[in-house]
Design a protein around this motif. Structure first.
Motif, PDB file in Angstrom:
ATOM      1  N   LYS A   2       5.978  44.534  30.597  1.00  0.00           N
ATOM      2  CA  LYS A   2       6.529  45.726  30.585  1.00  0.00           C
ATOM      3  C   LYS A   2       7.681  46.201  29.332  1.00  0.00           C
ATOM      4  N   ILE A   3       7.743  46.687  28.674  1.00  0.00           N
ATOM      5  CA  ILE A   3       8.233  46.820  26.982  1.00  0.00           C
ATOM      6  C   ILE A   3      10.155  46.616  27.507  1.00  0.00           C
ATOM      7  N   GLU A   4      10.104  47.239  28.852  1.00  0.00           N
ATOM      8  CA  GLU A   4      11.805  47.316  28.833  1.00  0.00           C
ATOM      9  C   GLU A   4      12.003  46.079  29.380  1.00  0.00           C
ATOM     10  N   PHE A   5      10.915  44.664  30.404  1.00  0.00           N
ATOM     11  CA  PHE A   5      11.921  43.481  30.615  1.00  0.00           C
ATOM     12  C   PHE A   5      11.991  42.441  29.556  1.00  0.00           C
ATOM     13  N   VAL A   6      10.960  42.459  28.805  1.00  0.00           N
ATOM     14  CA  VAL A   6      11.026  41.768  26.831  1.00  0.00           C
ATOM     15  C   VAL A   6      12.233  42.786  26.023  1.00  0.00           C
ATOM     16  N   GLU A   7      12.835  43.734  26.534  1.00  0.00           N
ATOM     17  CA  GLU A   7      13.935  43.975  25.334  1.00  0.00           C
ATOM     18  C   GLU A   7      14.890  43.990  25.972  1.00  0.00           C
ATOM     19  N   GLU A  66      22.987  36.307  21.724  1.00  0.00           N
ATOM     20  CA  GLU A  66      23.786  35.054  21.553  1.00  0.00           C
ATOM     21  C   GLU A  66      23.276  33.732  20.481  1.00  0.00           C
ATOM     22  N   ALA A  67      21.770  33.740  20.924  1.00  0.00           N
ATOM     23  CA  ALA A  67      21.282  32.955  20.695  1.00  0.00           C
ATOM     24  C   ALA A  67      20.954  32.735  19.402  1.00  0.00           C
ATOM     25  N   GLY A  68      21.064  33.240  18.442  1.00  0.00           N
ATOM     26  CA  GLY A  68      20.176  33.378  17.406  1.00  0.00           C
ATOM     27  C   GLY A  68      19.934  35.245  16.952  1.00  0.00           C
ATOM     28  N   GLU A  69      19.013  34.787  15.618  1.00  0.00           N
ATOM     29  CA  GLU A  69      17.666  36.099  15.669  1.00  0.00           C
ATOM     30  C   GLU A  69      16.169  36.292  17.122  1.00  0.00           C
ATOM     31  N   ILE A  70      16.990  37.098  18.017  1.00  0.00           N
ATOM     32  CA  ILE A  70      15.380  37.222  19.065  1.00  0.00           C
ATOM     33  C   ILE A  70      14.799  38.376  18.295  1.00  0.00           C
ATOM     34  N   THR A  71      13.244  38.426  18.312  1.00  0.00           N
ATOM     35  CA  THR A  71      12.090  38.674  17.873  1.00  0.00           C
ATOM     36  C   THR A  71      11.205  38.582  18.855  1.00  0.00           C
ATOM     37  N   TYR A  72      10.812  39.858  18.826  1.00  0.00           N
ATOM     38  CA  TYR A  72       9.217  39.113  19.391  1.00  0.00           C
ATOM     39  C   TYR A  72       8.119  40.347  19.066  1.00  0.00           C
ATOM     40  N   ARG A  73       6.848  40.175  19.621  1.00  0.00           N
ATOM     41  CA  ARG A  73       5.771  40.300  18.487  1.00  0.00           C
ATOM     42  C   ARG A  73       4.643  40.502  20.218  1.00  0.00           C
ATOM     43  N   LYS A  74       3.802  41.404  20.166  1.00  0.00           N
ATOM     44  CA  LYS A  74       3.482  41.420  21.417  1.00  0.00           C
ATOM     45  C   LYS A  74       1.613  40.680  21.013  1.00  0.00           C
ATOM     46  N   GLY A 122      -1.697  40.659  24.233  1.00  0.00           N
ATOM     47  CA  GLY A 122      -1.212  42.002  25.680  1.00  0.00           C
ATOM     48  C   GLY A 122      -0.207  41.836  26.221  1.00  0.00           C
ATOM     49  N   GLU A 123       0.297  40.317  25.605  1.00  0.00           N
ATOM     50  CA  GLU A 123       1.774  40.148  26.044  1.00  0.00           C
ATOM     51  C   GLU A 123       2.295  39.888  24.923  1.00  0.00           C
ATOM     52  N   TYR A 124       3.463  38.521  25.255  1.00  0.00           N
ATOM     53  CA  TYR A 124       4.715  38.960  23.611  1.00  0.00           C
ATOM     54  C   TYR A 124       5.658  37.388  23.585  1.00  0.00           C
ATOM     55  N   GLY A 125       4.849  37.360  22.513  1.00  0.00           N
ATOM     56  CA  GLY A 125       6.038  36.072  22.198  1.00  0.00           C
ATOM     57  C   GLY A 125       7.388  36.081  21.446  1.00  0.00           C
ATOM     58  N   LEU A 126       8.005  35.240  21.957  1.00  0.00           N
ATOM     59  CA  LEU A 126       9.445  35.739  21.391  1.00  0.00           C
ATOM     60  C   LEU A 126       9.547  34.493  20.257  1.00  0.00           C
ATOM     61  N   TYR A 127      10.860  34.810  19.429  1.00  0.00           N
ATOM     62  CA  TYR A 127      11.531  33.970  18.640  1.00  0.00           C
ATOM     63  C   TYR A 127      12.666  33.777  17.785  1.00  0.00           C
ATOM     64  N   CYS A 128      12.885  32.929  17.419  1.00  0.00           N
ATOM     65  CA  CYS A 128      14.946  32.713  17.080  1.00  0.00           C
ATOM     66  C   CYS A 128      14.545  32.329  16.161  1.00  0.00           C
ATOM     67  N   ASP A 129      15.697  33.300  15.133  1.00  0.00           N
ATOM     68  CA  ASP A 129      15.031  32.298  13.694  1.00  0.00           C
ATOM     69  C   ASP A 129      13.965  32.224  12.682  1.00  0.00           C
ATOM     70  N   LYS A 184      10.932  30.966  14.995  1.00  0.00           N
ATOM     71  CA  LYS A 184      10.622  30.340  15.819  1.00  0.00           C
ATOM     72  C   LYS A 184      10.225  30.376  16.612  1.00  0.00           C
ATOM     73  N   ILE A 185       8.656  30.589  16.784  1.00  0.00           N
ATOM     74  CA  ILE A 185       8.264  30.781  18.613  1.00  0.00           C
ATOM     75  C   ILE A 185       8.851  29.751  19.453  1.00  0.00           C
ATOM     76  N   PHE A 186       9.412  30.126  20.555  1.00  0.00           N
ATOM     77  CA  PHE A 186       9.966  29.038  21.356  1.00  0.00           C
ATOM     78  C   PHE A 186       9.660  29.629  22.863  1.00  0.00           C
ATOM     79  N   ALA A 187       9.214  30.624  22.981  1.00  0.00           N
ATOM     80  CA  ALA A 187       8.621  31.222  24.416  1.00  0.00           C
ATOM     81  C   ALA A 187       7.640  32.561  24.590  1.00  0.00           C
ATOM     82  N   VAL A 188       7.139  32.824  25.285  1.00  0.00           N
ATOM     83  CA  VAL A 188       6.207  33.665  25.448  1.00  0.00           C
ATOM     84  C   VAL A 188       6.630  34.713  27.287  1.00  0.00           C
TER      85      VAL A 188
END
Length: 110
Positions: free
Chosen positions: A4-9, A17-25, A28-35, A37-41
């Motif tokens: 759910k997008i609510e969980f991602v947000e 506070e970890a850096g510039e956190i963004t996400y990309r679909k 069907g799921e999401y990749g998380l980026y910090c500055d 760099k992809i660091f999580a899904v």
């Protein structure tokens, strides 16, 4: 079941506070980026963080699991409420990860 997008947000807000956190679909799921760099899904509303030596020192007891079939293991971060620990883990993990490789430019068509 897709995340759910609510969980991602919520997770991205927890990590503000970890850096510039963004996400990309992704698939069907999401990749998380910090500055950049992809660091999580995030898969099925669960946070999976890449395993690094720095991460092991901070959270040696975190369970490891693949986020989807055929994937290598990631840390399964079940407690996304602990903002301080989450931020510390992500900062350390991202400091150890390499910068993304620049994308190759397509040759101009003649």
């Amino acid at each position: 079941m897709a995340s759910k997008i609510e969980f991602v947000e919520f997770v991205t807000d927890q990590l503000r506070e970890a850096g510039e956190i963004t996400y990309r679909k992704m698939f069907g799921e999401y990749g998380l980026y910090c500055d950049g760099k992809i660091f999580a899904v995030i898969c099925q509303d669960q946070l999976y963080i890449k395993i690094t030596e720095a991460g092991r020192k901070i959270c040696p007891a975190l369970p490891e699991a693949p986020p989807y079939g055929g994937a290598k293991n990631y840390y399964l971060m079940e407690d996304v409420e602990d903002r301080e620990l989450l931020t510390k883990l992500v900062k350390a993990t991202c400091a150890e990860l390499p910068l993304p490789k620049p994308k190759k430019k397509k040759k101009e068509q003649e």
